[in-house]
Design a protein around this motif. Sequence first.
Motif, PDB file in Angstrom:
ATOM      1  N   UNK A 215      29.529  31.735 -73.155  1.00  0.00           N
ATOM      2  CA  UNK A 215      28.732  31.092 -74.192  1.00  0.00           C
ATOM      3  C   UNK A 215      28.511  29.631 -73.851  1.00  0.00           C
ATOM      4  N   UNK A 216      27.269  29.175 -73.982  1.00  0.00           N
ATOM      5  CA  UNK A 216      26.953  27.768 -73.738  1.00  0.00           C
ATOM      6  C   UNK A 216      26.610  27.097 -75.056  1.00  0.00           C
ATOM      7  N   UNK A 217      27.301  26.006 -75.339  1.00  0.00           N
ATOM      8  CA  UNK A 217      26.964  25.206 -76.514  1.00  0.00           C
ATOM      9  C   UNK A 217      27.294  23.752 -76.237  1.00  0.00           C
ATOM     10  N   UNK A 218      26.377  22.876 -76.608  1.00  0.00           N
ATOM     11  CA  UNK A 218      26.519  21.451 -76.320  1.00  0.00           C
ATOM     12  C   UNK A 218      25.854  20.623 -77.407  1.00  0.00           C
ATOM     13  N   UNK A 219      26.396  19.427 -77.621  1.00  0.00           N
ATOM     14  CA  UNK A 219      25.731  18.399 -78.410  1.00  0.00           C
ATOM     15  C   UNK A 219      25.269  17.324 -77.445  1.00  0.00           C
ATOM     16  N   UNK A 220      24.024  16.884 -77.584  1.00  0.00           N
ATOM     17  CA  UNK A 220      23.493  15.884 -76.662  1.00  0.00           C
ATOM     18  C   UNK A 220      22.344  15.140 -77.336  1.00  0.00           C
ATOM     19  N   UNK A 221      21.946  14.052 -76.691  1.00  0.00           N
ATOM     20  CA  UNK A 221      20.874  13.226 -77.243  1.00  0.00           C
ATOM     21  C   UNK A 221      19.608  13.351 -76.398  1.00  0.00           C
ATOM     22  N   UNK A 222      18.461  13.216 -77.050  1.00  0.00           N
ATOM     23  CA  UNK A 222      17.192  13.115 -76.342  1.00  0.00           C
ATOM     24  C   UNK A 222      16.525  11.809 -76.749  1.00  0.00           C
ATOM     25  N   UNK A 223      15.840  11.206 -75.796  1.00  0.00           N
ATOM     26  CA  UNK A 223      15.175   9.923 -76.019  1.00  0.00           C
ATOM     27  C   UNK A 223      13.670  10.103 -75.857  1.00  0.00           C
ATOM     28  N   UNK A 224      12.912   9.488 -76.752  1.00  0.00           N
ATOM     29  CA  UNK A 224      11.464   9.605 -76.718  1.00  0.00           C
ATOM     30  C   UNK A 224      10.839   8.318 -76.193  1.00  0.00           C
ATOM     31  N   UNK A 225       9.566   8.417 -75.813  1.00  0.00           N
ATOM     32  CA  UNK A 225       8.874   7.266 -75.230  1.00  0.00           C
ATOM     33  C   UNK A 225       8.759   6.104 -76.201  1.00  0.00           C
ATOM     34  N   UNK A 226       8.763   6.402 -77.514  1.00  0.00           N
ATOM     35  CA  UNK A 226       8.645   5.321 -78.498  1.00  0.00           C
ATOM     36  C   UNK A 226       9.974   4.641 -78.787  1.00  0.00           C
TER      37      UNK A 226
ATOM     38  N   UNK B  97      20.935  16.564 -80.720  1.00  0.00           N
ATOM     39  CA  UNK B  97      20.636  17.988 -80.760  1.00  0.00           C
ATOM     40  C   UNK B  97      21.896  18.807 -80.526  1.00  0.00           C
ATOM     41  N   UNK B  98      21.888  20.005 -81.098  1.00  0.00           N
ATOM     42  CA  UNK B  98      22.950  20.990 -80.846  1.00  0.00           C
ATOM     43  C   UNK B  98      22.294  22.241 -80.296  1.00  0.00           C
ATOM     44  N   UNK B  99      22.803  22.720 -79.156  1.00  0.00           N
ATOM     45  CA  UNK B  99      22.246  23.921 -78.517  1.00  0.00           C
ATOM     46  C   UNK B  99      23.344  24.951 -78.330  1.00  0.00           C
ATOM     47  N   UNK B 100      22.967  26.218 -78.527  1.00  0.00           N
ATOM     48  CA  UNK B 100      23.923  27.310 -78.353  1.00  0.00           C
ATOM     49  C   UNK B 100      23.172  28.533 -77.848  1.00  0.00           C
ATOM     50  N   UNK B 101      23.713  29.193 -76.824  1.00  0.00           N
ATOM     51  CA  UNK B 101      23.035  30.378 -76.285  1.00  0.00           C
ATOM     52  C   UNK B 101      23.998  31.216 -75.460  1.00  0.00           C
ATOM     53  N   UNK B 102      23.605  32.474 -75.268  1.00  0.00           N
ATOM     54  CA  UNK B 102      24.379  33.424 -74.465  1.00  0.00           C
ATOM     55  C   UNK B 102      23.605  33.759 -73.193  1.00  0.00           C
ATOM     56  N   UNK B 103      24.271  33.720 -72.027  1.00  0.00           N
ATOM     57  CA  UNK B 103      23.593  34.032 -70.770  1.00  0.00           C
ATOM     58  C   UNK B 103      23.719  35.508 -70.399  1.00  0.00           C
ATOM     59  N   UNK B 104      22.766  35.966 -69.617  1.00  0.00           N
ATOM     60  CA  UNK B 104      22.873  37.296 -69.032  1.00  0.00           C
ATOM     61  C   UNK B 104      22.287  37.260 -67.619  1.00  0.00           C
ATOM     62  N   UNK B 105      22.947  37.960 -66.721  1.00  0.00           N
ATOM     63  CA  UNK B 105      22.531  38.003 -65.323  1.00  0.00           C
ATOM     64  C   UNK B 105      21.356  38.960 -65.167  1.00  0.00           C
ATOM     65  N   UNK B 106      20.322  38.513 -64.433  1.00  0.00           N
ATOM     66  CA  UNK B 106      19.173  39.361 -64.147  1.00  0.00           C
ATOM     67  C   UNK B 106      19.385  40.106 -62.830  1.00  0.00           C
ATOM     68  N   UNK B 107      18.634  41.158 -62.623  1.00  0.00           N
ATOM     69  CA  UNK B 107      18.802  41.967 -61.421  1.00  0.00           C
ATOM     70  C   UNK B 107      18.569  41.171 -60.143  1.00  0.00           C
ATOM     71  N   UNK B 108      17.692  40.175 -60.196  1.00  0.00           N
ATOM     72  CA  UNK B 108      17.390  39.385 -58.998  1.00  0.00           C
ATOM     73  C   UNK B 108      18.330  38.198 -58.817  1.00  0.00           C
ATOM     74  N   UNK B 109      19.356  38.075 -59.704  1.00  0.00           N
ATOM     75  CA  UNK B 109      20.325  36.991 -59.584  1.00  0.00           C
ATOM     76  C   UNK B 109      20.051  35.804 -60.480  1.00  0.00           C
ATOM     77  N   UNK B 110      18.861  35.743 -61.098  1.00  0.00           N
ATOM     78  CA  UNK B 110      18.580  34.673 -62.052  1.00  0.00           C
ATOM     79  C   UNK B 110      19.494  34.832 -63.275  1.00  0.00           C
ATOM     80  N   UNK B 111      19.637  33.747 -64.041  1.00  0.00           N
ATOM     81  CA  UNK B 111      20.413  33.803 -65.286  1.00  0.00           C
ATOM     82  C   UNK B 111      19.490  33.425 -66.435  1.00  0.00           C
ATOM     83  N   UNK B 112      19.498  34.231 -67.486  1.00  0.00           N
ATOM     84  CA  UNK B 112      18.631  34.017 -68.647  1.00  0.00           C
ATOM     85  C   UNK B 112      19.491  33.818 -69.891  1.00  0.00           C
TER      86      UNK B 112
ATOM     87  N   UNK C  72      20.521  17.689 -85.161  1.00  0.00           N
ATOM     88  CA  UNK C  72      21.690  17.365 -85.985  1.00  0.00           C
ATOM     89  C   UNK C  72      21.819  15.855 -86.189  1.00  0.00           C
ATOM     90  N   UNK C  73      20.690  15.148 -86.073  1.00  0.00           N
ATOM     91  CA  UNK C  73      20.722  13.680 -86.170  1.00  0.00           C
ATOM     92  C   UNK C  73      21.256  13.207 -87.511  1.00  0.00           C
TER      93      UNK C  73
END
Length: 337
Positions: free
Chosen positions: A158-169, A175-190, A198-199
Motif C-alpha cells: 500500500x502506498x500512502x503519503x502526505x506531501x505539498x504541491x506548489x503552484x506558479x502563483x 495533499x494526501x494520496x493513497x493507492x494499491x499497486x498491482x503488477x502487470x504482465x509486462x512488468x509495469x506497476x499500476x 488536506x490543506x
Amino acid sequence: YSCIWADKAESYIADDVQIMQSGVARLRFEAHSLDANGQSKWHWRSNLPLKDHNGEIIGILGIYEDITERKLLEQARLEVQERFEKIAVNLPGIVYQLLRRLDGTLCFPFASEGIHYIFRLSPEEVHEDASKAFAMIHPNDYDDLMMSIEISAKDLTLWQEEFRVCYEDGTMRWLFAKSLPEKQENGDVLWHGFIMDISVQKQLDLELESKQTLLEAQLDATIDGVLVIDDPDKIVSINQRFLEMFNFPKDVVKKTDGKHLLAYVASLIKYPDQFLQKVKYFYEHINEYSTGEIELNNGKIFERYSAPVLGKNGSHYGRIWTFHDITNRKLEQQALI
C-alpha cells in the motif's frame, strides 16, 4: 425486401455494386445487423470481387467474423466507466490510476476531473506523461515521495503519503494520496487510488499544535503541579512541576496511563485510601469541584484542587488536578502555635 435487415438492403447492394464496378475490395469493416430473432449482431466484414479464370468480375466474396460478444463486453465496460466517471466527478480530490513503466517513467492512464483542482492540469495532459504533475511537488518532499513510490512498486505494498504541491502563483497545498499497486504482465506497476486536498486539516493541525505548545509552556511556567486526565486511563497533559513534586521520572510518564499514575501518587500519600476514594467519587460525579490538602509520607503537604474541564457548550473533556506546595506555610503556622 422482406428480410430482417431490409432497412440496410439498399446500402448492402450499393456496396456490392461499387466493388464489382471498381474491382477494389473493402476489407475488415464493422457492420451491425439483426438476426432472425431480432437480436443485434456485430461482424467484421470483408467484401472482395470474385473473378473467373479470365479475370472478369462475376460476383462478390463475403467474409464475416462474429464479434458480437466482444462488442457487448466493450459496451458493458464503457457503461461501467461512464457510471464510475459520473461518481468520481462528484468526489473530493482525484480518483486515479498511476502507471510506472519498466523504464521508470510515470503516467496517469485515468484521472478524474478533480485533477483540474488538485494539479491545475487536465486528464489529457498527464495521460501519457505525469511529469507535469510531479514537477509541482515541493522540493523538500520530492525525494521522499519518489522513494516511497519505488518501495511500493518493488514490494507491491500500500502506498500512502502526505506531501505539498506548489503552484506558479506561489500558493501551496497539502495533499494526501493513497493507492494499491498491482503488477502487470509486462512488468509495469499500476496503482489504483485517490488524492485529496488536506490543506485545511493541516492548517488546523498547525494551529492546534501552536496552542498546545503555548499551553504546555504556560503549564511548565507555573509553580503548581498540574495534571489533566480525560478518563481514568488517559493522560491529556502533565507539567514538569507535577513530576518534580511527586518525584516521577518523565520518561516513565510516557509509558503509563492515568490510572497507574494516580495509583503511584496514592502510594506516596500518607492516607492513600482516602485519596483514592475521593478520586473514585469524582469519576462518578464528573461535574464536582473540590479543594483539600494531602500529606505525603516524606512530610510534604500539598494543597489540592480538582475541577471538571468543560467546553463552552458544556461538553466534558476530563478533569484537572492542581497541587500547590504549602509545606513551608504549614511549618510556619505550627511554629506560631
